[in-house]
Scaffold this active site. Structure first.
Site, PDB file in Angstrom:
ATOM      1  N   SER A 187      -2.381  -0.242  -9.551  1.00 50.53           N
ATOM      2  CA  SER A 187      -3.442  -1.237  -9.623  1.00 50.53           C
ATOM      3  C   SER A 187      -4.523  -0.895  -8.610  1.00 50.53           C
ATOM      4  CB  SER A 187      -2.896  -2.639  -9.346  1.00 50.53           C
ATOM      5  OG  SER A 187      -3.925  -3.609  -9.380  1.00 50.53           O
ATOM      6  N   ALA A 191      -9.318  -1.884 -12.213  1.00 48.52           N
ATOM      7  CA  ALA A 191      -8.421  -1.769 -13.363  1.00 48.52           C
ATOM      8  C   ALA A 191      -7.002  -1.528 -12.882  1.00 48.52           C
ATOM      9  CB  ALA A 191      -8.873  -0.626 -14.279  1.00 48.52           C
ATOM     10  N   GLN A 192      -6.054  -1.658 -13.804  1.00 46.73           N
ATOM     11  CA  GLN A 192      -4.671  -1.307 -13.520  1.00 46.73           C
ATOM     12  C   GLN A 192      -4.094  -0.568 -14.723  1.00 46.73           C
ATOM     13  OE1 GLN A 192      -3.288  -5.314 -12.634  1.00 46.73           O
ATOM     14  NE2 GLN A 192      -2.153  -5.405 -14.568  1.00 46.73           N
ATOM     15  N   ASP A 361     -14.936  12.220  -8.038  1.00 43.51           N
ATOM     16  CA  ASP A 361     -13.924  11.444  -7.328  1.00 43.51           C
ATOM     17  C   ASP A 361     -12.590  12.199  -7.259  1.00 43.51           C
ATOM     18  OD1 ASP A 361     -13.104   9.282  -5.886  1.00 43.51           O
ATOM     19  OD2 ASP A 361     -12.695   7.992  -7.607  1.00 43.51           O
TER      20      ASP A 361
END
Length: 604
Positions: A187, A191-192, A361
């Site tokens: 999580s 979002a998860q 990222d």
């Protein structure tokens, strides 16, 4: 006019007797006899109660129907006001000795704001933390612990998102999946992820469907986004006006890319595009994998991708065991940590210099390592989370290649020309940030000058050093309109890759691999150029190869020292190549800018 004057005179002379209502001389308000008889403290108590009740109602409605967006904005503005007031009152020559405590208070306020608000605030905080080396030491420490982790939302919220997007529940007879784990496996702020099994395809038995990772956007995020970005815009504007630092110019660019991260259909398209690039590269296709996405099971708020079992790069001990560098692996993979970092550096170099399509990222949590499905003793990198990419223009891509080749080949004129074109006023500082190693352009600056400047900085008070640093950082960007905004994300990308290499004890010469990729990209991008141009490019490439030998020597010395430390039991690994570079960068920051950069400011 006469009537109006008569009305005023009559009103002043009128004296009420025993009427039901009374007009008080002070404010002409109409009050009942019972109200007029109440003590003043009771009237204030009632007004306070009404005000508190109104605030409570607004708070409840904001929390229930607006995902606390108003409250989050007020918290952000309050934090901004506290920081501004604290600096205005306490950042003075008279309070120079208290400036470290001032930075500590501000770091705590910012950290508490980001963690309390969550959501996009975590993303914004991480973007700031990616360049924490330029911040005061207390902020470096705080931002190093700002992780994108958040509590899970309840399954009822997940069910509502599925019903909204697909009109069907996640599982059950009419569900989207044959099996759906109601507990998320991970999580984050926006979002998860849940593990699920697809319905079997024709010819498959029940329970033989593919395992998938289902990424579900948290319902509150959509309501909070525009409010959060508006607060971000206002805060950056206030900081630019209050502290006279050029920061507002990046707001539109950063906000646009943060919005894109919330579109999971766009993320799926990004993953497919990257997978196509990887598949077309003969070398990377054997060492890197992008999980397959399922467009039919993907919407703007739900994304379904292939489930991959592996060890996250953030699990350092697990990676070292997997590669045989620590005891505990039954059948360690071949190649050691070098077999992990080499394809990683090559992958992100290809993105920057060849494809012009860059994943921004690459932190350790977004990289898995697993045994290659076709060669179980060989490691394979799995790149996750494709929400944040930047597209480079062809002109910028070539300039970026030229800067890297020029830095490593000693062609200072090329480097300075490109950086000036980008509106950078201090090419030396920019070059050091790019290579993550000290760079001084030109040959006419003796080391002695830097040492003398360092002594003067050390003799200054905290206030004087801060003023000097602020002036130099302001001079860093002389024209923000010309600066390519993608540099923000490229420098973040490279810093994270550097941090990953450092975490695994610097098994590869990151600068050499990146530099070779930039140089090869320049020579490959001119196949139809004139013979003279191509000969010029190849000549510089040969000069570049010669200069790179010094990097090989430095890297070999660092690796040999690490080996001796292990053999003689003098330490865990000794100083790796990235550690040596960071020590030099910290020394440059201290001597030239008065920055106290911590040893962990460069961690990925």
């Amino acid at each position: 006019m006469v009537l109006e004057r008569a009305w005023r005179v009559g009103l002043r002379s009128w004296k009420p007797t025993n009427s039901l209502f009374r007009v008080t001389p002070r404010n002409f308000s109409i009050t009942s006899p019972a109200t007029a008889a109440r003590p003043r403290w009771q009237r204030y108590l009632w007004r306070t109660s009404y005000f508190g009740l109104g605030v409570g109602v607004i708070y409840g409605l904001d929390r229930q129907f607006n995902a606390s967006a108003i409250g989050r904005n007020l918290r952000a503005l309050w934090a901004c006001a506290l920081i501004t007031a604290d600096y205005k009152l306490n950042f003075t020559p008279e309070k120079s000795d208290q400036i470290p405590e001032l930075h500590e208070r501000v770091a705590n306020i910012m950290f508490n704001l980001f963690t309390s608000n969550g959501g996009l605030y975590i993303k914004i905080g991480q973007a700031i933390g990616a360049n924490a080396a330029f911040l005061p030491r207390p902020m470096q420490v705080k931002f190093a612990s700002l992780f994108d982790d958040a509590p899970q939302i309840p399954y009822s919220d997940v069910l509502s998102v599925f019903t909204s997007e697909f009109g069907r529940p996640p599982s059950g007879p009419d569900g989207m999946f044959e099996y759906f784990d109601e507990q998320a496996v991970a999580s984050a702020s926006i979002a998860q992820v849940h593990k699920a099994r697809m319905w079997p395809e024709p010819g498959e038995a029940a329970g033989e469907g593919k395992w998938v990772a289902v990424k579900v956007q948290k319902p509150a995020v959509a309501k909070q986004t525009e409010w959060d970005l508006a607060a971000y815009r206002l805060v950056m504007y206030l900081f630019e006006k209050g502290f006279e630092l050029p920061v507002y110019f990046v707001v539109d660019f950063v906000s646009d890319h943060l919005r894109r991260e919330l579109d999971f259909e766009l993320e799926a398209a990004n993953a497919q595009r990257t997978a196509a690039y990887v598949a077309a590269d003969p070398r990377l296709s054997k060492t890197v994998y992008i999980p397959r996405v399922f467009p039919a099971l993907t919407t703007k708020r739900i994304m379904t991708a292939e489930w991959i079992d592996g060890v996250r790069l953030s699990d350092r001990a697990g990676i070292l065991r997997l590669m045989g560098d620590l005891p505990g692996a039954a059948a360690p993979l071949r190649g050691g940590t070098r077999a992990i970092m080499e394809p990683m550096v090559e992958l992100f170099s290809a993105q920057m210099f060849l494809w012009g399509w860059v994943h921004c990222d690459p932190h350790p949590g977004n990289v898995l390592v697993r045994p290659h499905p076709s060669a179980p003793r060989t490691p394979q990198l799995v790149l996750l989370d494709h929400g944040l990419y930047v597209q480079l223009t062809e002109e910028f891509r070539r300039d970026w290649c030229s800067v890297w080749e020029g830095l490593l080949a000693g062609e200072w004129g090329i480097v300075e020309g490109v950086t000036r074109k980008w509106g950078v006023g201090v090419p030396d500082l920019f070059a050091s940030a790019v290579l993550m190693r000290p760079v001084r352009l030109g040959r006419g600056r003796p080391q002695r000058e830097a040492e003398e400047r360092g002594k003067r900085l050390e003799e200054m008070t905290n206030y004087e050093r801060s003023v000097v640093m602020k002036a130099k950082l302001k001079g860093f960007l002389t024209d923000t309109d010309r600066m390519p905004k993608v540099l923000i994300f490229l420098l973040r990308n490279m810093r994270m890759v550097q941090g990953n290499n450092k975490t695994l004890n610097s098994p590869v010469n990151r600068i050499k691999i990146t530099g070779f990729s930039a140089s090869r990209a320049l020579t490959r991008s001119t196949p139809h150029a004139s013979l003279r141009t191509r000969l010029h490019e190849y000549y510089h490439y040969l000069v570049f190869r010669t200069v790179m030998l010094s990097l090989d020597v430095a890297f070999l010395v660092a690796r040999t020292r690490q080996w001796l430390f292990r053999v003689l039991g003098l330490g865990r690994d000794g100083m790796g190549f990235e550690d040596e570079i960071e020590r030099s960068v910290r020394g440059l920051a201290k001597s030239s800018f008065g920055m106290d950069v911590g040893a962990d400011a460069f961690d990925g």
